[in-house]
Design a protein around this motif. Sequence first.
Motif, PDB file in Angstrom:
ATOM      1  N   THR A  79       0.797  -1.228   0.000  1.00 12.98           N
ATOM      2  CA  THR A  79       0.000   0.000   0.000  1.00 12.98           C
ATOM      3  C   THR A  79       0.826   1.272   0.000  1.00 12.98           C
ATOM      4  O   THR A  79       0.267   2.366   0.121  1.00 12.98           O
ATOM      5  CB  THR A  79      -0.929   0.031   1.224  1.00 12.98           C
ATOM      6  OG1 THR A  79      -0.126   0.146   2.414  1.00 12.98           O
ATOM      7  CG2 THR A  79      -1.800  -1.204   1.300  1.00 12.98           C
ATOM      8  N   CYS A 149       0.803  -3.795  10.085  1.00 14.91           N
ATOM      9  CA  CYS A 149      -0.321  -3.883   9.143  1.00 14.91           C
ATOM     10  C   CYS A 149      -1.387  -4.871   9.587  1.00 14.91           C
ATOM     11  O   CYS A 149      -2.349  -5.104   8.854  1.00 14.91           O
ATOM     12  CB  CYS A 149       0.199  -4.286   7.756  1.00 14.91           C
ATOM     13  SG  CYS A 149       1.240  -3.048   6.983  1.00 14.91           S
ATOM     14  N   GLU A 341      -6.740  -4.915  -4.172  1.00 18.98           N
ATOM     15  CA  GLU A 341      -7.387  -4.470  -2.944  1.00 18.98           C
ATOM     16  C   GLU A 341      -7.875  -5.670  -2.142  1.00 18.98           C
ATOM     17  O   GLU A 341      -8.385  -6.640  -2.705  1.00 18.98           O
ATOM     18  CB  GLU A 341      -8.560  -3.546  -3.263  1.00 18.98           C
ATOM     19  CG  GLU A 341      -8.158  -2.292  -4.035  1.00 18.98           C
ATOM     20  CD  GLU A 341      -7.143  -1.430  -3.300  1.00 18.98           C
ATOM     21  OE1 GLU A 341      -6.966  -1.615  -2.087  1.00 18.98           O
ATOM     22  OE2 GLU A 341      -6.526  -0.563  -3.937  1.00 18.98           O
ATOM     23  N   LEU A 414     -12.352  -1.344   4.078  1.00 25.65           N
ATOM     24  CA  LEU A 414     -11.452  -1.192   2.939  1.00 25.65           C
ATOM     25  C   LEU A 414     -10.339  -2.230   2.912  1.00 25.65           C
ATOM     26  O   LEU A 414      -9.836  -2.568   1.836  1.00 25.65           O
ATOM     27  CB  LEU A 414     -10.814   0.204   2.961  1.00 25.65           C
ATOM     28  CG  LEU A 414     -11.754   1.409   2.961  1.00 25.65           C
ATOM     29  CD1 LEU A 414     -10.949   2.690   3.080  1.00 25.65           C
ATOM     30  CD2 LEU A 414     -12.606   1.415   1.691  1.00 25.65           C
ATOM     31  N   SER A 415      -9.919  -2.706   4.074  1.00 27.15           N
ATOM     32  CA  SER A 415      -8.788  -3.635   4.116  1.00 27.15           C
ATOM     33  C   SER A 415      -8.959  -4.654   5.218  1.00 27.15           C
ATOM     34  O   SER A 415      -9.365  -4.323   6.338  1.00 27.15           O
ATOM     35  CB  SER A 415      -7.480  -2.867   4.341  1.00 27.15           C
ATOM     36  OG  SER A 415      -6.396  -3.758   4.492  1.00 27.15           O
ATOM     37  N   ILE A 420      -3.780   0.414   4.940  1.00 28.69           N
ATOM     38  CA  ILE A 420      -4.257   1.568   4.178  1.00 28.69           C
ATOM     39  C   ILE A 420      -3.121   2.284   3.453  1.00 28.69           C
ATOM     40  O   ILE A 420      -3.200   2.541   2.256  1.00 28.69           O
ATOM     41  CB  ILE A 420      -4.976   2.561   5.113  1.00 28.69           C
ATOM     42  CG1 ILE A 420      -6.160   1.871   5.822  1.00 28.69           C
ATOM     43  CG2 ILE A 420      -5.457   3.781   4.328  1.00 28.69           C
ATOM     44  CD1 ILE A 420      -7.210   1.312   4.880  1.00 28.69           C
ATOM     45  N   LYS A 424      -5.014   3.637  -0.049  1.00 25.15           N
ATOM     46  CA  LYS A 424      -6.429   3.745   0.303  1.00 25.15           C
ATOM     47  C   LYS A 424      -6.738   4.877   1.270  1.00 25.15           C
ATOM     48  O   LYS A 424      -7.863   5.021   1.743  1.00 25.15           O
ATOM     49  CB  LYS A 424      -6.909   2.407   0.888  1.00 25.15           C
ATOM     50  CG  LYS A 424      -7.096   1.334  -0.158  1.00 25.15           C
ATOM     51  CD  LYS A 424      -7.441  -0.002   0.445  1.00 25.15           C
ATOM     52  CE  LYS A 424      -6.204  -0.760   0.842  1.00 25.15           C
ATOM     53  NZ  LYS A 424      -6.427  -2.194   1.048  1.00 25.15           N
ATOM     54  N   ARG A 425      -5.725   5.684   1.549  1.00 21.92           N
ATOM     55  CA  ARG A 425      -5.902   6.767   2.527  1.00 21.92           C
ATOM     56  C   ARG A 425      -7.091   7.674   2.190  1.00 21.92           C
ATOM     57  O   ARG A 425      -7.889   8.024   3.067  1.00 21.92           O
ATOM     58  CB  ARG A 425      -4.623   7.594   2.591  1.00 21.92           C
ATOM     59  CG  ARG A 425      -4.681   8.743   3.591  1.00 21.92           C
ATOM     60  CD  ARG A 425      -3.585   9.746   3.334  1.00 21.92           C
ATOM     61  NE  ARG A 425      -3.782  10.410   2.047  1.00 21.92           N
ATOM     62  CZ  ARG A 425      -2.916  11.280   1.522  1.00 21.92           C
ATOM     63  NH1 ARG A 425      -1.794  11.561   2.166  1.00 21.92           N
ATOM     64  NH2 ARG A 425      -3.170  11.854   0.356  1.00 21.92           N
ATOM     65  N   MET A 428     -10.675   6.681   3.197  1.00 22.99           N
ATOM     66  CA  MET A 428     -11.022   6.478   4.600  1.00 22.99           C
ATOM     67  C   MET A 428     -12.255   7.287   5.016  1.00 22.99           C
ATOM     68  O   MET A 428     -13.009   6.866   5.900  1.00 22.99           O
ATOM     69  CB  MET A 428      -9.830   6.838   5.491  1.00 22.99           C
ATOM     70  CG  MET A 428      -8.702   5.828   5.428  1.00 22.99           C
ATOM     71  SD  MET A 428      -9.075   4.336   6.370  1.00 22.99           S
ATOM     72  CE  MET A 428      -8.586   4.872   8.018  1.00 22.99           C
ATOM     73  N   LEU A 458      -2.201   6.446   6.076  1.00 23.73           N
ATOM     74  CA  LEU A 458      -3.329   5.936   6.844  1.00 23.73           C
ATOM     75  C   LEU A 458      -4.471   6.941   7.006  1.00 23.73           C
ATOM     76  O   LEU A 458      -5.589   6.702   6.544  1.00 23.73           O
ATOM     77  CB  LEU A 458      -2.867   5.433   8.210  1.00 23.73           C
ATOM     78  CG  LEU A 458      -3.912   4.798   9.129  1.00 23.73           C
ATOM     79  CD1 LEU A 458      -4.546   3.592   8.463  1.00 23.73           C
ATOM     80  CD2 LEU A 458      -3.299   4.414  10.456  1.00 23.73           C
TER      81      LEU A 458
END
Length: 464
Positions: A79, A149, A341, A414-415, A420, A424-425, A428, A458
């Motif tokens: 990520t 993680c 993802e 999301l995870s 993240i 993917k931040r 959020m 994050l």
Amino acid sequence: MSQPPINALAQRLRHELPTLALFDDAANREVYAYDNSKRRGVPDLVALAESHAEVEIIVRHCHELAVPLIARGRGSNTTGASIAASGGLVLSLERMQRILHIVPGDRYAQVEAGVLNGDLNQTLQQHGLCWAPDPTSAPYSSIGGNLACNAGGPRTVKYGAARDNLLALRGVDGRGRGFRCGAAVSKLSTGFDLARLLVGSEGTLAVITEATLLLTPLAEAKRGMRALFDSVESAASAVARIMAQPVRPCALEFMDSAALGLVRSRGVDLPVGAAALLLIEVDGRAVELADQCQAIQKAADGAGLIEFQIASDDTALAGLWAARRALSPALRELAPTKVNEDVVVPVSRLPDLVRSVVDFGRQAGITVVCFGHAGNGNLHVNLMFDGADPRQAEAAEHCLNQVFDRVIELGGMLSGEHGIGLAKRDFMQRALDPVTLDLMRRIKAEFDPKGILNPGKLLPPAIA
């Protein structure tokens, strides 16, 4: 004229820690500019700490000079969580590889953060024990990274992820203050559970330097099964049935038709018409496995089941797992660009998610490959396309947005295990409400008042 902060930092560290491996040359900085996300961020300085005491000193000086600090193990995350997106110092813990204590009677091990998952488990075998989390990267990922993680792997469905197999931590906060949290005990109700809070924080709250890990006895025996279905929907429905009955498998993996094509290309014989596969494993006492397999088979039997097989021996089981672990790197054969993802939904909603993902990929006109830890509802959705083609890139971005929206709509997140990071931040704010995000930012500010620890990862920036 005063020195730039990074130069002042280098000067301080060379003076106070003359034996510290500290690099500012272009070649070494480039080595630490990547992680497995293929993103790039070149640090200004790289330090390879060898002790908790060194980490305290390094972080303290970074705090005083307001220099960004990115802690990392072996950079296996996907990520962008361990790259220096804005320069600063990369603090590698790869040399902190001591297994400090193994206490079989109390089933715990105390290790430094740089110990590799695979090396620890190899050492634990002689005691008949293991550390349960088993990510695909286990041979080359560090315990500190696994914890940062909240890594899991196939056997999370029975044994839990990193957070569930942790007793205590030692770390350094954003001011450079060392601390311990948790204890080597099986029950604890003494204040806030800071150890579990730090798991999954991706180095934004503290640098993890040591961990006390809960160990699990190795199973006496294990048995593998494969179930083939005529559609991804029927396979996903079978997952929900399997997880609703009393026998809990130690692994329950899902592969869709595109994944099966890659498995076939590696010499695994699969019947014509199979569009989805479940790879299932049970473990325990040898005398119990036949009954466990029978219970799993009964639950899997339903609409769409083409074939159910029990692995004849350990060699056959190993072959199935080898094909599963080869899937992620094999995806590059399908298209030059991959967005991977690891979304997660309640297991009962997995059929809805799979059905939606298939539709989204079809509408976007791109290849979507799904596999993953179905027993947890943790699906690895891989969007395969040519990133150099603007139309495909735009279609993939739209598809990804649809996937995330659907996951949240189904009560998911999301995870499940990748984290993240940078990737993917910015999503959020869809997954978490404003008050929750505000509380997270306040916790971050307490641990790290100058925001030097893994900045920009994050948590999305607060909206003014």
